[in-house]
Scaffold this active site. Structure first.
Site, short mmCIF file in Angstrom:
data_model
loop_
_atom_site.label_atom_id
_atom_site.label_comp_id
_atom_site.label_asym_id
_atom_site.label_seq_id
_atom_site.Cartn_x
_atom_site.Cartn_y
_atom_site.Cartn_z
N TRP A 240 0.70 -1.29 0.00
CA TRP A 240 -0.05 -0.20 0.08
C TRP A 240 0.83 1.26 -0.20
CZ3 TRP A 240 -1.41 -4.46 2.38
CH2 TRP A 240 -2.39 -4.97 1.95
N CYS A 276 -6.50 -5.27 -1.38
CA CYS A 276 -7.87 -5.96 -0.76
C CYS A 276 -8.88 -6.64 -1.92
CB CYS A 276 -8.54 -5.01 0.26
SG CYS A 276 -9.57 -3.57 -0.66
N HIS A 334 -13.49 -1.63 1.75
CA HIS A 334 -12.70 -2.66 1.81
C HIS A 334 -13.39 -3.93 1.04
CE1 HIS A 334 -9.87 -5.45 3.29
NE2 HIS A 334 -10.37 -6.22 4.43
N ASP A 357 -11.91 -13.08 4.75
CA ASP A 357 -10.97 -11.91 4.37
C ASP A 357 -9.38 -12.55 4.18
OD1 ASP A 357 -9.96 -9.59 3.80
OD2 ASP A 357 -10.90 -8.45 5.26
N ASN A 397 -20.09 -1.81 12.00
CA ASN A 397 -20.64 -1.30 13.03
C ASN A 397 -19.92 -0.30 13.93
OD1 ASN A 397 -23.44 -1.86 12.74
ND2 ASN A 397 -22.94 -4.08 12.90
N ASP A 399 -18.46 2.37 15.97
CA ASP A 399 -18.56 4.08 16.34
C ASP A 399 -17.39 4.84 15.71
OD1 ASP A 399 -21.12 3.30 17.34
OD2 ASP A 399 -20.31 3.66 19.32
N GLU A 445 -32.28 0.01 12.36
CA GLU A 445 -31.81 1.14 13.14
C GLU A 445 -30.13 1.34 12.87
OE1 GLU A 445 -32.08 -2.38 16.41
OE2 GLU A 445 -33.07 -1.58 14.53
N TYR A 522 -6.84 4.67 0.02
CA TYR A 522 -8.42 4.20 0.54
C TYR A 522 -8.22 3.59 1.77
CZ TYR A 522 -7.12 -0.61 -0.52
OH TYR A 522 -6.52 -1.70 -0.56
#
Length: 677
Positions: A240, A276, A334, A357, A397, A399, A445, A522
């Protein structure tokens, strides 16, 4: 009558491979799927086979392991063990006769390269015959197989299809890239089997490894580690850095065959280089070749949570420059794969798609690999489930905690619970378009409002959101700020955007505005600033002002534009009186000019007949450019390239299998046309 004597044995390769849906897979062996019968024809001289006078016993050998299956005249085929059942006898007018034996492998047989032997035992003698080699694959057509997939359309897409579509870029500017998985190319299946043979598990304990190959969970973990070279003699080396001079720029790859062949031909030296989407696409090839249904998945705004706290920390200075103060990062996109399999180790309800992965990010049980993590477990937040569910859950997910800092002191903080996992996508079965699968990973949600805006992205078009990114706004009681890109940025054009500032108070304010644009990879935080603007603003009570900015091409122009460039754009608004600061940020891609491919008479393409296509490139710059046009064709005939000219354009017959041609072009008038037939 003469004694029964075996003359020849025919493995019926063409007929068996057609029935097993392995026709087209290139191998030096007969290729079969487990849990399904195949036919062996035994030609003999003398009297017919008499089970009372002689025994026929098949020996099926896998490394140091073997099983024997005596030929029975009455036994039914079994899905739990190897069986051999006499089918029919045929007497030819020439005097030579034959009979067929139906051999069946269990649906839980280990995949691998077997050798078949036949032993003929009579009262007076024992004779052995070598029949040949058989490559046994998983069988998604067999209900008893743990990779069984009920829909024929989905089996066609996720096992048989050798053409795919990967998605890169950012949520506001998605870049589709076609990919040739190449599992039918010459020798590729044998190379895929070599990955299992070269793996550390096989080298450490061959017998244990071969026994474990009955389980797709085990197989997928081995392949996930072997696609990268970090712990073993794996296929790809990641890079990278932007410096690829001793290898291949990851963006240059368009198919898996060249990568796998290069790995095999160099005695398992790692191929340079992958990122990736390359890791994921190569793994998809291997898994489909082994018979495990697999698809490539892109997660936009993918969190790399290095400390496992489910929170990504981002730091900005008061001038709007993003700082590299955290090991955590958010990848604009990704790419991983999902494979379809049963998960008896997790209990009921977790069969189906599993995240795998091969990109080397974090270790799993001491090796750089990830998964299989059940998508259902991620959706249900079962972070106690193996394998690597917590890591993947954070990727979709986590935060995002954004802080403005000065001299080590935090000036303001905001938390965004919707940015990560903004869109999770894959190729739609039977179509060159995008399918949104975010709802398979996230509850309602949790889902980001990007989802509805992404419908309709196809292989030839791009959607772009120009409304303010409300989920990226850091607001105080007194001031709100947001960014609005006015159009999709394209290389060669100015980047146009609005800054929208709202004063929520009933008193006028003096504000300081700091805007900062940085180059970005990225998968990591931004680097240097290439453009900035700073000024003071007076804003009236309850007033909203819109300020337009343009970043000219000369400010962001790179020395060599080889791929789409990413930008992190941020604005910090400071209330001079209260010292409150608010921030809005946006990461976006600057698209490179696209190639337009026009096929003549697309609906009337005839096999073995030349076909004409025109490739059109529009030069967006005000100077001449030079470059290289690469044309590839998958599934075409080998060694039959034909070159000829059509008027003032170039043409070629794309008959070679996996043929690639690179052609230099030079554009004076801003348009380059190249045709091939």
């Amino acid at each position: 009558m003469d004694e029964f004597k075996v003359r020849t044995i025919d493995l019926q390769q063409m007929q068996n491979q057609t029935r097993h849906k392995t026709d087209g897979l290139s191998s030096s062996t007969l290729v079969l799927r487990r849990g399904q019968a195949f036919t062996v024809t035994i030609n003999f001289d003398g009297r017919p086979f008499d089970p009372m006078k002689e025994k026929l016993i098949f020996r099926i050998v896998l490394g140091p392991l073997y099983v024997e299956a005596p030929v029975s005249v009455s036994r039914q085929p079994s899905l739990t063990q190897w069986t051999a059942v006499l089918e029919k006898c045929i007497r030819n007018p020439t005097g030579h006769s034959a009979f067929s034996v139906s051999l069946s492998s269990p649906a839980s047989a280990s995949i691998g390269a077997y050798t078949l032997h036949l032993r003929v035992e009579t009262r007076l003698s024992v004779k052995a015959y070598f029949l040949g080699q058989v490559t046994l694959l998983c069988n998604p057509w067999c209900p008893a197989d743990s990779v069984f997939l009920q829909s024929e359309d989905l089996r066609t897409e996720y096992v048989k299809s050798d053409i795919g579509l990967l998605f890169k870029g950012s949520t506001g500017n998605i870049v589709p890239q076609s990919w040739s998985f190449d599992q039918y190319e010459k020798g590729i299946l044998d190379i895929c089997m070599k990955l299992l043979q070269v793996s550390p598990q096989h080298q450490a304990d061959m017998g244990k490894d071969l026994l474990n190959r009955s389980n797709p969970v085990y197989i997928s973990r081995v392949i996930s580690a072997m696609v990268n070279c970090n712990d073993d003699k794996g296929v790809l080396m990641g890079n990278w850095s932007g410096d690829y001079k001793d290898g291949v720029n990851p963006s240059k790859w368009s198919g898996s065959a060249d990568i796998l062949r290069m790995w095999s031909e160099t005695q398992f030296s790692p191929v340079k280089y992958g990122q990736c989407w390359v890791f994921a696409a190569v793994m998809c090839t291997v898994m489909r070749a082994l018979g495990i249904p697999t698809r490539v998945v892109t997660n936009f705004n993918s969190a790399h949570d290095t400390d496992g706290n489910m929170t990504i920390e981002e730091y900005y200075n008061e001038k709007g420059e993003k700082l590299s103060m955290s090991r955590d990062s958010i990848w604009n996109f990704h790419v991983w794969v999902e494979s379809w399999m049963k998960r008896p180790d997790l209990g009921r309800g977790y069969d189906g798609w599993q995240v795998l992965d091969p990109t080397p990010q974090e270790m799993s049980a001491g090796m750089f690999r990830c998964g299989p993590a059940a998508v259902t477990a991620i959706y249900e937040r079962r972070v106690d489930a193996q394998y690597d569910v917590p890591f993947v859950y954070a990727e979709v997910n986590a935060d995002v905690r954004t802080m403005i800092v000065r001299n080590g002191r935090v000036l303001s903080t905001s938390v965004d619970k919707r940015r990560v996992g903004a869109l999770i996508s894959t190729k739609r079965p039977g179509s060159m378009s995008m399918q949104d699968i975010t709802s398979e990973y996230k509850t309602e949600e949790d889902e980001n409002t990007y989802r509805g805006s992404m419908a309709g992205v196809t292989g030839r078009s791009t959607t772009f959101r120009c409304e303010p990114q409300s989920d990226r706004i850091m607001a105080s009681k007194g001031v709100e700020v947001s960014l609005q890109l006015l159009k999709a940025p394209v290389v060669g054009e100015n980047i146009s955007f609005n800054i929208i500032i709202t004063n929520n108070d009933a008193a006028p304010k003096l504000l300081r505005k700091h805007v900062n644009a940085q180059n970005k990879e990225y998968n990591r935080n931004p680097t240097e600033t290439f453009w900035e603007a700073h000024d003071d603003i007076k804003i009236g009570p309850k007033e909203t002002v819109t300020i337009k900015h343009e970043i000219s091409f000369k400010h962001y122009m790179l020395k060599e534009t080889e791929e789409d460039s990413l930008v992190n754009l941020a604005v910090v608004i400071e209330d001079v009186k209260s010292q409150e600061r608010v921030l809005a940020s946006e990461e976006f891609i600057i698209r490179s000019p696209s190639l337009d491919i026009q096929i003549q008479n697309e609906v009337s393409v005839i096999i073995n007949t030349p076909q004409v296509a025109t490739v059109i490139f529009t030069n967006p710059f005000n100077v001449a450019v030079s470059g290289e046009l690469t044309v590839s064709g998958s599934g075409l005939l080998e060694e039959k390239a034909q070159m000829r000219h059509i008027t003032e354009t170039h043409a070629y017959d794309p008959t070679p299998r996996n043929h690639k041609e690179a052609r230099q072009f030079h554009s004076q008038d801003g348009r380059c046309q190249d045709a091939f037939c």
